[in-house]
Design a protein around this motif. Structure first.
Motif, PDB file in Angstrom:
ATOM      1  N   GLY A   1       0.806  -1.360   0.007  1.00  0.00           N
ATOM      2  CA  GLY A   1      -0.040   0.132   0.077  1.00  0.00           C
ATOM      3  C   GLY A   1       0.693   1.502  -0.100  1.00  0.00           C
ATOM      4  O   GLY A   1       0.708   2.075  -0.752  1.00  0.00           O
TER       5      GLY A   1
ATOM      6  N   GLY B   1       1.022   3.908  -2.891  1.00  0.00           N
ATOM      7  CA  GLY B   1       0.545   5.462  -2.721  1.00  0.00           C
ATOM      8  C   GLY B   1       1.684   6.415  -3.134  1.00  0.00           C
ATOM      9  O   GLY B   1       1.609   7.491  -3.654  1.00  0.00           O
TER      10      GLY B   1
ATOM     11  N   GLN C   1      -0.977  12.154  -9.158  1.00  0.00           N
ATOM     12  CA  GLN C   1      -2.335  11.933  -8.639  1.00  0.00           C
ATOM     13  C   GLN C   1      -2.186  12.798  -7.287  1.00  0.00           C
ATOM     14  O   GLN C   1      -1.122  12.867  -6.941  1.00  0.00           O
TER      15      GLN C   1
ATOM     16  N   ALA D   1      -5.898  12.434  -2.485  1.00  0.00           N
ATOM     17  CA  ALA D   1      -6.989  11.372  -2.153  1.00  0.00           C
ATOM     18  C   ALA D   1      -6.841  10.280  -2.970  1.00  0.00           C
ATOM     19  O   ALA D   1      -7.263   9.184  -2.584  1.00  0.00           O
ATOM     20  N   GLU D   2      -6.345  10.586  -4.189  1.00  0.00           N
ATOM     21  CA  GLU D   2      -6.105   9.476  -5.202  1.00  0.00           C
ATOM     22  C   GLU D   2      -5.212   8.421  -4.683  1.00  0.00           C
ATOM     23  O   GLU D   2      -5.214   7.098  -4.822  1.00  0.00           O
TER      24      GLU D   2
ATOM     25  N   LEU E   1      -4.354   7.861  -1.631  1.00  0.00           N
ATOM     26  CA  LEU E   1      -4.595   7.170  -0.368  1.00  0.00           C
ATOM     27  C   LEU E   1      -5.762   6.020  -0.997  1.00  0.00           C
ATOM     28  O   LEU E   1      -5.731   4.867  -0.444  1.00  0.00           O
ATOM     29  N   SER E   2      -6.364   6.126  -2.141  1.00  0.00           N
ATOM     30  CA  SER E   2      -7.467   5.282  -2.414  1.00  0.00           C
ATOM     31  C   SER E   2      -6.719   4.275  -3.082  1.00  0.00           C
ATOM     32  O   SER E   2      -6.734   3.003  -3.004  1.00  0.00           O
ATOM     33  N   TRP E   3      -5.611   4.674  -3.982  1.00  0.00           N
ATOM     34  CA  TRP E   3      -4.751   3.453  -4.613  1.00  0.00           C
ATOM     35  C   TRP E   3      -3.971   2.545  -3.409  1.00  0.00           C
ATOM     36  O   TRP E   3      -4.115   1.492  -3.615  1.00  0.00           O
TER      37      TRP E   3
ATOM     38  N   ALA F   1      -5.095   2.089  -0.195  1.00  0.00           N
ATOM     39  CA  ALA F   1      -5.887   1.212   0.460  1.00  0.00           C
ATOM     40  C   ALA F   1      -6.531   0.108  -0.325  1.00  0.00           C
ATOM     41  O   ALA F   1      -6.657  -0.945   0.012  1.00  0.00           O
ATOM     42  N   ALA F   2      -6.696   0.327  -1.572  1.00  0.00           N
ATOM     43  CA  ALA F   2      -7.200  -0.911  -2.551  1.00  0.00           C
ATOM     44  C   ALA F   2      -5.880  -1.615  -2.648  1.00  0.00           C
ATOM     45  O   ALA F   2      -6.375  -3.038  -2.711  1.00  0.00           O
ATOM     46  N   THR F   3      -4.691  -1.386  -2.871  1.00  0.00           N
ATOM     47  CA  THR F   3      -3.668  -2.211  -2.993  1.00  0.00           C
ATOM     48  C   THR F   3      -3.428  -3.101  -1.625  1.00  0.00           C
ATOM     49  O   THR F   3      -3.266  -4.231  -1.555  1.00  0.00           O
TER      50      THR F   3
END
Length: 73
Positions: free
Chosen positions: A29, A33, A41, A44-45, A47-49, A51-53
């Protein structure tokens, strides 16, 4: 030739497998990030990358541990 079942793993081994899976997820993660910020990015993007990873890699590591028999009851 018969195959004998493997002995059950102790609780400590199971806990360590889960901890290792979470640590692998955290590292993946963080790398994701950092790569997201590097390619331009926003926060926010990134963090979402990350979290998803984290979720994907941790789930995969736990599935692999379950498949090889470490996390079986």
């Amino acid at each position: 030739m018969s195959t004998q079942p493997s002995p059950p793993h102790s609780t400590a081994v199971k806990i360590m497998a889960v901890v290792i899976a979470v640590l692998i997820g955290v590292i993946a993660g963080l790398i994701s990030g950092i790569l997201a910020v590097t390619v331009g990015q926003g926060l926010a993007e990134a963090l979402s990358w990350g979290a998803a990873t984290f979720m994907a890699v941790t789930t995969l590591a736990l599935f692999i541990a379950q498949s090889i028999g470490i996390l079986r009851p």
